[in-house]
Design a protein around this motif. Structure first.
Motif, PDB file in Angstrom:
ATOM      1  N   TYR A  89      71.841  51.509  25.236  1.00 56.16           N
ATOM      2  CA  TYR A  89      73.181  52.089  25.332  1.00 56.16           C
ATOM      3  C   TYR A  89      73.242  53.095  26.482  1.00 56.16           C
ATOM      4  O   TYR A  89      74.209  53.128  27.244  1.00 56.16           O
ATOM      5  N   GLN A  90      72.206  53.918  26.590  1.00 52.91           N
ATOM      6  CA  GLN A  90      72.162  54.923  27.653  1.00 52.91           C
ATOM      7  C   GLN A  90      72.148  54.257  29.028  1.00 52.91           C
ATOM      8  O   GLN A  90      72.837  54.700  29.958  1.00 52.91           O
ATOM      9  N   ILE A  91      71.387  53.192  29.152  1.00 49.71           N
ATOM     10  CA  ILE A  91      71.330  52.450  30.412  1.00 49.71           C
ATOM     11  C   ILE A  91      72.694  51.860  30.739  1.00 49.71           C
ATOM     12  O   ILE A  91      73.163  51.922  31.882  1.00 49.71           O
ATOM     13  N   ALA A  92      73.346  51.289  29.729  1.00 47.76           N
ATOM     14  CA  ALA A  92      74.665  50.686  29.944  1.00 47.76           C
ATOM     15  C   ALA A  92      75.696  51.744  30.332  1.00 47.76           C
ATOM     16  O   ALA A  92      76.565  51.494  31.178  1.00 47.76           O
ATOM     17  N   GLU A  93      75.606  52.920  29.734  1.00 55.01           N
ATOM     18  CA  GLU A  93      76.543  54.000  30.062  1.00 55.01           C
ATOM     19  C   GLU A  93      76.438  54.404  31.524  1.00 55.01           C
ATOM     20  O   GLU A  93      77.440  54.741  32.163  1.00 55.01           O
ATOM     21  N   ASN A  94      75.229  54.382  32.054  1.00 55.78           N
ATOM     22  CA  ASN A  94      75.003  54.783  33.448  1.00 55.78           C
ATOM     23  C   ASN A  94      75.046  53.599  34.410  1.00 55.78           C
ATOM     24  O   ASN A  94      74.822  53.769  35.612  1.00 55.78           O
ATOM     25  N   PHE A  95      75.320  52.399  33.864  1.00 54.48           N
ATOM     26  CA  PHE A  95      75.414  51.179  34.675  1.00 54.48           C
ATOM     27  C   PHE A  95      74.162  50.964  35.522  1.00 54.48           C
ATOM     28  O   PHE A  95      74.227  50.587  36.686  1.00 54.48           O
TER      29      PHE A  95
ATOM     30  N   ASP B 291      86.934  46.943  42.409  1.00 57.29           N
ATOM     31  CA  ASP B 291      88.066  47.182  41.507  1.00 57.29           C
ATOM     32  C   ASP B 291      87.856  46.450  40.184  1.00 57.29           C
ATOM     33  O   ASP B 291      88.121  46.991  39.101  1.00 57.29           O
ATOM     34  N   SER B 292      87.378  45.214  40.281  1.00 58.60           N
ATOM     35  CA  SER B 292      87.122  44.426  39.073  1.00 58.60           C
ATOM     36  C   SER B 292      85.991  45.035  38.248  1.00 58.60           C
ATOM     37  O   SER B 292      86.076  45.127  37.015  1.00 58.60           O
ATOM     38  N   LEU B 293      84.928  45.471  38.928  1.00 57.16           N
ATOM     39  CA  LEU B 293      83.803  46.089  38.221  1.00 57.16           C
ATOM     40  C   LEU B 293      84.227  47.384  37.534  1.00 57.16           C
ATOM     41  O   LEU B 293      83.777  47.678  36.420  1.00 57.16           O
ATOM     42  N   ASN B 294      85.089  48.146  38.183  1.00 54.14           N
ATOM     43  CA  ASN B 294      85.548  49.402  37.579  1.00 54.14           C
ATOM     44  C   ASN B 294      86.364  49.143  36.317  1.00 54.14           C
ATOM     45  O   ASN B 294      86.267  49.896  35.340  1.00 54.14           O
ATOM     46  N   GLU B 295      87.164  48.083  36.333  1.00 54.12           N
ATOM     47  CA  GLU B 295      87.904  47.718  35.123  1.00 54.12           C
ATOM     48  C   GLU B 295      86.938  47.331  34.008  1.00 54.12           C
ATOM     49  O   GLU B 295      87.119  47.718  32.848  1.00 54.12           O
TER      50      GLU B 295
ATOM     51  N   ILE C 243      83.663  48.607  29.030  1.00 52.21           N
ATOM     52  CA  ILE C 243      82.317  48.817  28.489  1.00 52.21           C
ATOM     53  C   ILE C 243      82.173  50.235  27.943  1.00 52.21           C
ATOM     54  O   ILE C 243      81.604  50.452  26.866  1.00 52.21           O
ATOM     55  N   SER C 244      82.704  51.209  28.664  1.00 55.52           N
ATOM     56  CA  SER C 244      82.625  52.601  28.211  1.00 55.52           C
ATOM     57  C   SER C 244      83.347  52.778  26.883  1.00 55.52           C
ATOM     58  O   SER C 244      82.863  53.482  25.982  1.00 55.52           O
ATOM     59  N   GLU C 245      84.502  52.131  26.753  1.00 56.76           N
ATOM     60  CA  GLU C 245      85.244  52.213  25.492  1.00 56.76           C
ATOM     61  C   GLU C 245      84.442  51.585  24.355  1.00 56.76           C
ATOM     62  O   GLU C 245      84.377  52.115  23.247  1.00 56.76           O
TER      63      GLU C 245
ATOM     64  N   VAL D 244      86.486  46.548  16.602  1.00 56.42           N
ATOM     65  CA  VAL D 244      85.913  47.177  17.797  1.00 56.42           C
ATOM     66  C   VAL D 244      86.579  46.641  19.054  1.00 56.42           C
ATOM     67  O   VAL D 244      86.960  47.396  19.953  1.00 56.42           O
ATOM     68  N   ILE D 245      86.741  45.318  19.127  1.00 55.13           N
ATOM     69  CA  ILE D 245      87.368  44.710  20.304  1.00 55.13           C
ATOM     70  C   ILE D 245      88.811  45.180  20.439  1.00 55.13           C
ATOM     71  O   ILE D 245      89.279  45.518  21.528  1.00 55.13           O
ATOM     72  N   ARG D 246      89.526  45.227  19.309  1.00 52.43           N
ATOM     73  CA  ARG D 246      90.926  45.662  19.337  1.00 52.43           C
ATOM     74  C   ARG D 246      91.034  47.092  19.843  1.00 52.43           C
ATOM     75  O   ARG D 246      91.866  47.409  20.703  1.00 52.43           O
ATOM     76  N   ASN D 247      90.197  47.995  19.333  1.00 47.89           N
ATOM     77  CA  ASN D 247      90.252  49.392  19.755  1.00 47.89           C
ATOM     78  C   ASN D 247      89.885  49.551  21.226  1.00 47.89           C
ATOM     79  O   ASN D 247      90.478  50.348  21.954  1.00 47.89           O
ATOM     80  N   THR D 248      88.886  48.775  21.669  1.00 52.84           N
ATOM     81  CA  THR D 248      88.469  48.837  23.069  1.00 52.84           C
ATOM     82  C   THR D 248      89.600  48.398  23.992  1.00 52.84           C
ATOM     83  O   THR D 248      89.913  49.057  24.986  1.00 52.84           O
ATOM     84  N   ILE D 249      90.238  47.281  23.657  1.00 52.17           N
ATOM     85  CA  ILE D 249      91.337  46.770  24.484  1.00 52.17           C
ATOM     86  C   ILE D 249      92.521  47.726  24.454  1.00 52.17           C
ATOM     87  O   ILE D 249      93.149  47.998  25.482  1.00 52.17           O
ATOM     88  N   PHE D 250      92.828  48.259  23.283  1.00 48.37           N
ATOM     89  CA  PHE D 250      93.973  49.161  23.153  1.00 48.37           C
ATOM     90  C   PHE D 250      93.801  50.404  24.021  1.00 48.37           C
ATOM     91  O   PHE D 250      94.726  50.830  24.719  1.00 48.37           O
ATOM     92  N   LYS D 251      92.600  50.991  24.003  1.00 44.66           N
ATOM     93  CA  LYS D 251      92.362  52.187  24.811  1.00 44.66           C
ATOM     94  C   LYS D 251      92.443  51.871  26.301  1.00 44.66           C
ATOM     95  O   LYS D 251      92.965  52.662  27.092  1.00 44.66           O
ATOM     96  N   SER D 252      91.926  50.707  26.688  1.00 46.84           N
ATOM     97  CA  SER D 252      91.985  50.321  28.099  1.00 46.84           C
ATOM     98  C   SER D 252      93.426  50.087  28.537  1.00 46.84           C
ATOM     99  O   SER D 252      93.831  50.473  29.633  1.00 46.84           O
ATOM    100  N   LEU D 253      94.224  49.457  27.674  1.00 46.66           N
ATOM    101  CA  LEU D 253      95.629  49.221  28.003  1.00 46.66           C
ATOM    102  C   LEU D 253      96.402  50.532  28.098  1.00 46.66           C
ATOM    103  O   LEU D 253      97.280  50.689  28.952  1.00 46.66           O
ATOM    104  N   THR D 254      96.066  51.473  27.219  1.00 45.80           N
ATOM    105  CA  THR D 254      96.727  52.781  27.268  1.00 45.80           C
ATOM    106  C   THR D 254      96.431  53.480  28.590  1.00 45.80           C
ATOM    107  O   THR D 254      97.317  54.067  29.221  1.00 45.80           O
ATOM    108  N   ARG D 255      95.164  53.408  29.024  1.00 48.44           N
ATOM    109  CA  ARG D 255      94.793  54.014  30.299  1.00 48.44           C
ATOM    110  C   ARG D 255      95.505  53.310  31.461  1.00 48.44           C
ATOM    111  O   ARG D 255      95.996  53.952  32.390  1.00 48.44           O
TER     112      ARG D 255
END
Length: 333
Positions: A228-234, A126-130, A135-137, A308-319
């Protein structure tokens, strides 16, 4: 496509390892090790997929406690269960210090393993998925920067005196370096840092722009896109990143050069002006504020990272808000 979460099983008896692979459901990838030292290296490279480690206590290379201690010293803090033939108060005390989730006394029962997966491993997943959502954002937010960097390389190739493009190039890399570090993508951050060092040398006119420099800038960008591609696919990052980053330390003086004298003159004039004024910010008679180029660059770098950090956090909070809609207590908060 992202890879399944991992369970690392460590035991010097192959038959025990076979048992773990048999009993653990296929939704997990079980990786077996008879040598805990090898398991440490693997765990470090695959931390963003690691759900659980199950280890024997008594092994030839080290004890289970020593194994756990080595993991923690290298920043590998994930659920850890220890299998032992005996268990006493002293072991319990040491287990608390080392944050060992559970002790399993031999012979281990099937249900004990399944319970571990349903509790310790599930909480970790659950923590990793969060983290993955964050990271995806971040990756989506900063991907356009890579495209902009590619354009900037072409601008600099066309005009090595293009100070504005060089400064923008530096700022974008600095933003990627800083924000990726905040999100634990240390491989991207460290590679971007070494890439940034080369741009700093161009920016400060330590090296001049020639075809070899342009080729390395393009090669470095391609590698950054691969990361980036590697990170996207974890997926696990390459273990030879230090070797790959050595391209930024090459000797760039061999090729015929396009000497960026305008850049050198600009830097020299800027340095002389700042030295004569003796301060970074001065107030003019007409009430205008003159800000040094260095201070402005620092501000742009920091604001880019924060955006970048603000937008990433905002999108995660919205989800997250969407997932928890209907919970009155949380909505009130």
């Amino acid at each position: 496509m992202s890879s399944p979460f991992l369970v690392i099983a460590v035991d010097d008896e192959p038959a025990i390892l076979e048992y773990y692979s048999y009993i653990i459901p296929d939704e997990f990838e079980v990786v077996e090790f008879t040598n805990p030292i090898e398991a440490i290296s693997f765990a470090k490279a695959n931390l963003n997929r690691l759900a659980l480690i199950i280890s024997d206590y008594k092994m030839p290379e080290m004890t289970g406690f020593e194994f756990r201690q080595s993991l923690l010293e290298q920043g590998i803090d994930c659920p850890f269960s220890l299998v032992t033939a005996f268990y006493d108060k002293e072991m319990a005390t040491e287990g608390m210090r080392l944050k060992i989730g559970r002790f399993l006394e031999k012979p281990v029962q099937d249900q004990q393993i399944l319970d571990l997966l349903a509790t310790e491993a599930k909480e970790r997943i659950d923590s990793l998925n969060e983290d993955r959502e964050m990271i995806s954002e971040f990756l989506q937010e900063t991907k356009p920067m890579l495209e902009e960097i590619e354009d900037l390389i072409l601008y600099v190739e066309e005009d090595p005196h293009d100070i504005k493009s060089i400064n923008t190039y530096f700022r974008l890399l600095h933003t990627i370096k800083g924000t990726s570090s905040c999100l634990g993508l240390l491989e991207i951050s460290e590679y971007a840092h070494k890439y940034e060092d080369l741009i700093t040398k161009v920016k400060d006119a330590v090296i001049v722009v020639n075809q070899k420099v342009i080729d390395v800038l393009l090669e470095g960008l391609d590698q950054l896109k691969n990361l980036y591609q590697i990170a996207e696919n974890f997926q696990p990052f390459p273990t030879n990143l230090d070797e790959l980053a050595k391209i930024f330390e090459a000797d760039f003086s061999d090729d015929p050069v396009k000497v960026n004298t305008a850049l050198e003159d600009n830097l020299s004039a800027s340095s002389s002006e700042e030295a004569s004024k003796g301060e970074r910010v001065t107030k003019e008679k007409d009430e205008k504020i003159t800000v040094s180029e260095t201070l402005l660059a620092d501000f742009l770098e920091m604001s880019g990272e924060l955006t970048v950090i603000r937008n990433t956090i905002f999108k995660s909070l919205t989800r997250l808000q969407g997932k928890l809609s209907g919970d009155r207590d949380l909505e009130h908060l």
